[in-house]
Design an enzyme around this catalytic site. Structure first.
Site, PDB file in Angstrom:
ATOM      1  CD  GLU A   1     -19.290  22.448 -19.262  1.00  0.00           C
ATOM      2  OE1 GLU A   1     -19.612  21.881 -19.766  1.00  0.00           O
ATOM      3  OE2 GLU A   1     -18.035  23.063 -19.132  1.00  0.00           O
TER       4      GLU A   1
ATOM      5  CE  LYS B   1     -18.770  26.698 -26.631  1.00  0.00           C
ATOM      6  NZ  LYS B   1     -20.660  26.445 -26.519  1.00  0.00           N
TER       7      LYS B   1
ATOM      8  CB  SER C   1      -1.135  -0.446   1.412  1.00  0.00           C
ATOM      9  OG  SER C   1      -0.178  -0.049   1.844  1.00  0.00           O
TER      10      SER C   1
ATOM     11  CB  THR D   1     -41.410  25.366  -8.687  1.00  0.00           C
ATOM     12  OG1 THR D   1     -42.525  25.578  -8.832  1.00  0.00           O
ATOM     13  CG2 THR D   1     -41.487  26.568  -7.898  1.00  0.00           C
ATOM     14  CG  HIS D   2     -42.309  21.650 -11.694  1.00  0.00           C
ATOM     15  ND1 HIS D   2     -43.023  20.805 -11.506  1.00  0.00           N
ATOM     16  CD2 HIS D   2     -43.249  22.541 -10.597  1.00  0.00           C
ATOM     17  CE1 HIS D   2     -43.546  20.513 -10.319  1.00  0.00           C
ATOM     18  NE2 HIS D   2     -43.746  21.616 -10.347  1.00  0.00           N
TER      19      HIS D   2
HETATM   20  N1  ARG Z   1      -1.407  -1.167   4.952  1.00  0.00           N
HETATM   21  C1  ARG Z   1      -2.027  -1.502   6.044  1.00  0.00           C
HETATM   22  C2  ARG Z   1      -3.433  -0.992   5.965  1.00  0.00           C
HETATM   23  O1  ARG Z   1      -3.343  -0.250   5.511  1.00  0.00           O
HETATM   24  C3  ARG Z   1      -1.883  -1.516   7.386  1.00  0.00           C
HETATM   25  C4  ARG Z   1      -2.099  -2.675   8.513  1.00  0.00           C
HETATM   26  C5  ARG Z   1      -1.557  -4.266   8.555  1.00  0.00           C
HETATM   27  N2  ARG Z   1      -2.174  -4.719   9.593  1.00  0.00           N
HETATM   28  C6  ARG Z   1      -1.323  -5.691   9.519  1.00  0.00           C
HETATM   29  N3  ARG Z   1      -2.015  -6.675  10.289  1.00  0.00           N
HETATM   30  N4  ARG Z   1      -1.472  -6.573   7.516  1.00  0.00           N
HETATM   31  O2  ARG Z   1      -5.000  -1.824   6.692  1.00  0.00           O
END
Ligand code: ARG
Length: 463
Positions: A295, A288, A28, A160-161
């Site tokens: 948007e 334009k 992560s 309205t509408h």
């Molecule tokens: N990278 C993990 C998360 O975002 C951290 C916690 C991980 N914990 C574990 N027991 N593997 O959730």
């Protein structure tokens, strides 16, 4: 010692390192590095508490503090080398701390787990976003109040509408959004109050046998108290869901307002002129001027509500306590937060810069027999007619005006008396749009006097 190919943080029981695909799905760090500052703040609070409770020595804690500050410096300067093999921000920071300060780094993880660590980091991150959203909402509300104050008595059609209904004031319309964003603000503040309990010290799921002081870490990280159940502490992501819920509703409001700006800035409406700073041109059509920012704000609800749905579904059905599913929480929240802040800032800029075309608004206010209700009310008030009958008589007058291809004030008294003989010339007073809005003095109504009172109230509240 674990062999080189297994993870230095948890590889003790592993003979081999992970498959490349395992590493890819597991890591992560690519996104949770955004929580580096929160991670390091949490670790510093934890280290200080470990020393204060005698679990580690003061000198180890001092080394950790200095080392963690150095690591943060490296991250902020861009010198830090993030490693996917170290999975996430927690292990990246700790591994680097080990390189920087050596052996004491190994004691930092005493009495805690990545499970309470990530819950704490993420809460701190979301809390920062709530604070930022609060500031952005206040700025947007101030911009709207300024518009309302300038045009408290400018008349425009109320719809309205999306059909002309009754004349309203520009200030009233602007203040309607102030009320909406004020509720968004209140949801944000409410979420912040509820979420402000510290998970740190819940450890993996069951708490810890070390004599930690959870009040101390909670306090030093600005939480109101430690969370009271360790299983809940590591598996709660309501705080993120609440943020996404509040953000989604806010994005709905932004989207509605953006839609109005798109409509109002069109050649058909010309209610407002957007500034060049918040408009774009076309590469082929030289004339334009497009409301792209509006948007895009209108569209942001897609990803923000999408994140809300995504995280709700990630959390649904998860058994207690931590499951790796929960790692899927961050990208959704990061993306939603980034886009909410951008949308709020862009809306504030557009509102601040835009100019209402007062004459066009006023001309529009008189179209569509917009004062028909005023006429019916006059029949009730002056002639004592029951409202249902007044409604009917007015309907006949509207039909007559339609037939004559004129507006209600253009009918003659003779025309009117042809429909109901008791009508007198006084009726023409209520058919003008300014009189119409000025008469709507009920609390929360569109009369300039009411709008100005609301402007005063909000200016004080927002000062
Ligand atoms: N990278 C993990 C998360 O975002 C951290 C916690 C991980 N914990 C574990 N027991 N593997 O959730």
């Amino acid at each position: 010692m674990a062999d080189n190919s297994s993870n230095q943080m948890w590889g003790g029981r592993f003979a081999a390192g992970p498959d490349a695909i395992m590493e890819a799905i597991n890591a992560s760090i690519g996104f949770d590095k955004r929580m580096a500052a929160q991670d390091i703040a949490g670790s510093k609070a934890h280290a200080a508490m470990l020393a204060a409770t005698g679990i580690i020595t003061d000198s180890d804690a001092a080394a950790m503090k200095e080392g963690l500050d150095n690591v943060l410096g490296e991250i902020e300067s861009g010198a830090f080398r993030f490693s996917a093999a170290l999975e996430d921000i927690h292990m990246n920071v700790e591994a680097r701390l080990k390189e920087v300060i050596g052996e004491p780094a190994g004691r930092l993880h005493t009495g805690r787990s990545r499970n309470d660590q990530v819950a704490t980091d993420f809460k701190l991150w979301v809390r920062d976003q709530l604070d930022a959203a609060e500031g952005a909402l206040l700025a947007l509300m101030r911009a709207l109040v300024a518009q309302a104050e300038a045009g408290a008595d400018w008349v425009m059609p109320g719809f309205t509408h999306l059909q002309v209904a009754q004349p309203v004031t520009w200030g009233h319309h602007m203040m309607a959004y102030v009320e909406m964003f004020a509720r968004d603000l209140s949801r944000i503040r409410d979420a912040r109050t509820r979420m402000n309990e510290c998970p740190l010290g819940a450890a993996a799921l069951a708490g810890t046998s070390f004599p930690i002081d959870r009040d101390m870490t909670a306090r030093s990280l600005g939480f109101d108290r430690p969370s009271a159940n360790s299983l809940d502490a590591v598996s709660d992501r309501d705080f993120a869901l609440e943020f996404l819920g509040a953000a989604s509703i806010c994005a709905v409001h932004l989207s509605r307002m953006a839609e109005e700006l798109v409509i109002w800035s069109s050649a058909q409406f010309r209610f407002v002129t957007l500034s060049d700073r918040f408009s774009t041109g076309s590469s082929i059509m030289p004339q334009k001027k497009n409301p792209d920012a509006a948007e895009l704000i209108r569209a942001k609800i897609g990803r923000i509500f999408g994140a809300n749905v995504a995280l709700t579904l990630v959390m649904k059905g998860l058994p207690l306590a931590y499951s790796k599913d929960m790692q899927e929480d961050k990208e959704q929240v990061f993306d939603a937060a980034d886009n909410l802040m951008l949308a709020l800032a862009a809306m504030e800029g557009m509102v601040r810069d835009m100019s209402a075309n007062r004459d066009v608004l006023e001309a529009g206010a008189a179209t569509g027999f917009s004062t028909a209700t005023d006429l019916a009310d006059w029949l009730v008030r002056v002639l004592g007619m029951p409202f249902r009958e007044a409604h009917h008589v007015t309907g006949s007058l509207v039909a007559l005006a339609e037939e004559r291809e004129c507006d209600l004030p253009d009918l003659t008294l003779v025309d009117m008396q042809g429909v109901h003989d008791a009508i007198t010339a006084d009726v023409f007073d209520v058919l003008g749009v300014h009189n119409s809005v000025a008469s709507r003095t009920s609390y929360g109504g569109t009369a300039p006097v009411q709008v100005r009172a609301q402007v005063v109230r909000w200016k004080e509240a927002l000062a």
